[in-house]
Design an enzyme around this catalytic site. Structure first.
Site, mmCIF file in Angstrom:
data_model
loop_
_atom_site.group_PDB
_atom_site.id
_atom_site.type_symbol
_atom_site.label_atom_id
_atom_site.label_comp_id
_atom_site.label_asym_id
_atom_site.label_seq_id
_atom_site.Cartn_x
_atom_site.Cartn_y
_atom_site.Cartn_z
ATOM 1 N N LYS A 24 0.722 -1.105 -0.177
ATOM 2 C CA LYS A 24 0.129 0.007 -0.010
ATOM 3 C C LYS A 24 0.802 1.213 -0.109
ATOM 4 O O LYS A 24 0.670 2.311 -0.663
ATOM 5 C CB LYS A 24 -0.911 -0.116 1.186
ATOM 6 C CG LYS A 24 -1.939 1.090 1.394
ATOM 7 C CD LYS A 24 -2.932 0.901 2.105
ATOM 8 C CE LYS A 24 -2.743 1.050 3.678
ATOM 9 N NZ LYS A 24 -2.628 2.140 4.054
ATOM 10 N N SER A 25 1.792 1.352 0.934
ATOM 11 C CA SER A 25 2.594 2.476 0.985
ATOM 12 C C SER A 25 3.424 2.613 -0.378
ATOM 13 O O SER A 25 3.373 3.932 -0.816
ATOM 14 C CB SER A 25 3.828 2.311 1.931
ATOM 15 O OG SER A 25 3.314 2.451 3.533
ATOM 16 N N ASP A 319 2.409 -0.794 11.832
ATOM 17 C CA ASP A 319 1.107 -1.275 11.311
ATOM 18 C C ASP A 319 0.807 -2.734 11.877
ATOM 19 O O ASP A 319 -0.538 -3.216 11.711
ATOM 20 C CB ASP A 319 0.878 -1.119 9.837
ATOM 21 C CG ASP A 319 0.876 0.478 9.592
ATOM 22 O OD1 ASP A 319 0.670 1.206 10.527
ATOM 23 O OD2 ASP A 319 1.075 0.549 8.310
ATOM 24 N N ARG A 350 -5.884 2.338 18.176
ATOM 25 C CA ARG A 350 -5.859 0.984 18.084
ATOM 26 C C ARG A 350 -5.510 0.306 19.369
ATOM 27 O O ARG A 350 -5.272 -0.846 19.819
ATOM 28 C CB ARG A 350 -4.549 0.483 17.100
ATOM 29 C CG ARG A 350 -5.081 0.684 15.594
ATOM 30 C CD ARG A 350 -4.113 0.269 14.626
ATOM 31 N NE ARG A 350 -4.805 0.428 13.322
ATOM 32 C CZ ARG A 350 -4.079 0.412 12.261
ATOM 33 N NH1 ARG A 350 -2.838 0.515 12.202
ATOM 34 N NH2 ARG A 350 -4.650 0.536 10.972
#
Ligand code: S3P
Length: 439
Positions: A24-25, A319, A350
């Site tokens: 994704k990054s 993450d 989170r």
């Protein structure tokens, strides 16, 4: 559309070989930095997840032509970029889109507005607004939150000591610095955050140097012309993490994940799993588009042990902490996670949400100010009853953690709002079904 997923209680073993989903990054950056070349490039293995599609739509609105050759291959033509947008630039759920685009847009001669969904509109944006303002950018926000309105400013290079290790902040500043004729821009951070922007800028030929100074990690960029080149995105270790963890805790599993990005700023999970005595091997390493890639074999690991996770390793696995918390419930002894206070500022809080949701499985997990204390298997934690409903708070990684917890539970579990998984890992359910041998 809202979608719930039901796990059926104790999963069959995960077995087989699969290609890791695209990163994704790197997919965000391939479009954003690719557009700064003002040329035409092919991006292979692009992640067509909701977050990266938000970046894609914004670049189209700014005048880039973007076409898909197939599901994961994109042709980006930025010859006519950038034009004033005719509408607000909607970043959806994506912090990376908003903070990187804030840097890119600060250097443009037109006004633009970055907006986001409910979750993104609650996330802190001062961390990028303040240093961009020091560079001479003109940004207005809703008390440090989105929407961010950006007007034409006169940028100059600065040296910025970031109080936090954030690749999004660092990248936003580098993208502004790259377009600034007035001096070089230096960003210093207390721990090294992911360096995909630096590597990709180098790949496209920019003038950028990384260094260490006074115990800080620095990078300096000055105005450069980027040269268009085709680029290949590596697989995403943050998505693969859910498969790696599931294989380690589901009896009889043996999985090979191919083409995973192994950039050392992202591989904290592998280090932690090795420390926990998981059965994990890294194979076939290579360098593709200036990023390390390789394969990972992961087998059922009944003898995992808890450990302490803190300091420099935190940005290297930030993450992955929700799924590491679940792994820790299946390891002997205690796991302590510290120095991860920024977890409160992710797609959800989170710390609170992982604690709340894993407790529904009867995990012994306590959220602290900057992490967790988790008691593992020896305290009876390992046996998850299930028979519960998981909420995901607009957060893809909470949904995927809940799903894996369901796979080691005795009774079925319902994971609500599973559509959030589209954000980063649209193929998640297909891949799990394939590894369970269901097609
Ligand atoms: C990202 C950086 C990290 C990470 C996020 C993606 C990036 O955020 O948590 O999922 O692509 O630069 P921070 O920069 O806020 O640490």
């Amino acid at each position: 559309m809202r979608k719930s997923v039901i796990t059926q209680g104790f999963s069959e073993p995960l077995k087989g070989e699969i290609i890791a989903p695209p990163d994704k990054s790197m997919s965000h950056r391939s479009l954003i930095i690719g557009s700064l070349t003002r040329g035409k490039i092919k991006i292979s293995n692009f992640l067509a997840g909701a977050d990266c599609l938000a970046t894609l739509e914004i670049l189209k609105e700014l005048g880039c032509e973007i076409d898909f050759l197939d599901k994961n291959t994109v042709i980006l033509d930025a010859e006519n970029a950038y034009n004033a947008p005719k509408k607000d630039l909607y970043c959806g759920n994506s912090g990376t889109t908003m903070r990187l685009m804030a840097g890119l847009l600060s250097a443009q001669k037109f006004k633009s507005t970055l907006s986001g969904d409910l979750s993104l509109s609650k996330r802190p944006m001062r961390r990028i607004i303040e240093p961009l303002t020091l560079m001479g950018a003109r940004l207005k926000s809703n008390d440090g939150k989105a929407p961010i309105v950006i007007e034409q400013g006169e940028l100059k290079g600065i040296e910025y000591r970031s109080p936090i290790a954030s690749a999004q902040v660092k990248s936003g500043l580098l993208l502004a610095g790259l377009q600034t004729p007035n001096g070089a821009t230096t960003v210093l951070e207390p721990h090294l955050s992911r360096d995909h922007t630096e590597r990709m800028l180098k790949f496209f030929g920019s003038n950028i140097q990384s260094f260490t100074k006074e115990g800080l990690y620095g990078v300096t960029v000055s105005q450069s012309t980027l040269i268009p080149k085709d680029l290949n995105v590596a697989g995403d270790i943050s998505s693969a993490a859910f498969i790696m963890a599931a294989a380690a805790i589901i009896k009889g599993s043996d999985v090979i994940l191919k083409n995973i990005g192994l950039n050392p700023t992202r591989t904290g999970l592998i280090d932690v799993m090795k420390r926990m005595k998981a059965n994990i091997d890294v194979l076939n390493c290579d360098l593709v588009s200036n990023e390390e890639v390789g394969d990972i074999r992961i087998q059922y690991s009944p003898d995992m042990e808890g450990c302490e996770i803190s300091g420099d390793i935190i940005p290297r696995l930030i993450d992955e902490i929700p799924i590491i918390a679940l792994l820790a419930t299946q390891a002997k002894g205690e796991t302590i996670i510290k120095n991860a206070g920024d977890l409160k500022n992710k797609e959800s809080d989170r710390i609170a949400c992982v604690e709340r949701e894993l407790r529904k499985f009867r995990a012994e997990i306590k959220g602290t100010d900057d992490g967790f204390i988790i008691s593992g298997k020896n305290s009876g934690n390992g046996l998850f009853l299930g028979d519960t409903e998981v909420e995901c708070y607009h957060d893809h990684r909470i949904a995927m953690t809940g799903y894996v917890a369901g796979l080691i539970s005795k009774k079925p579990c319902k994971i609500n709002d599973f559509e959030w998984v589209e954000t980063s890992f649209p193929d998640f359910l297909n891949i799990f079904e394939k590894l369970k041998g269901n097609f």
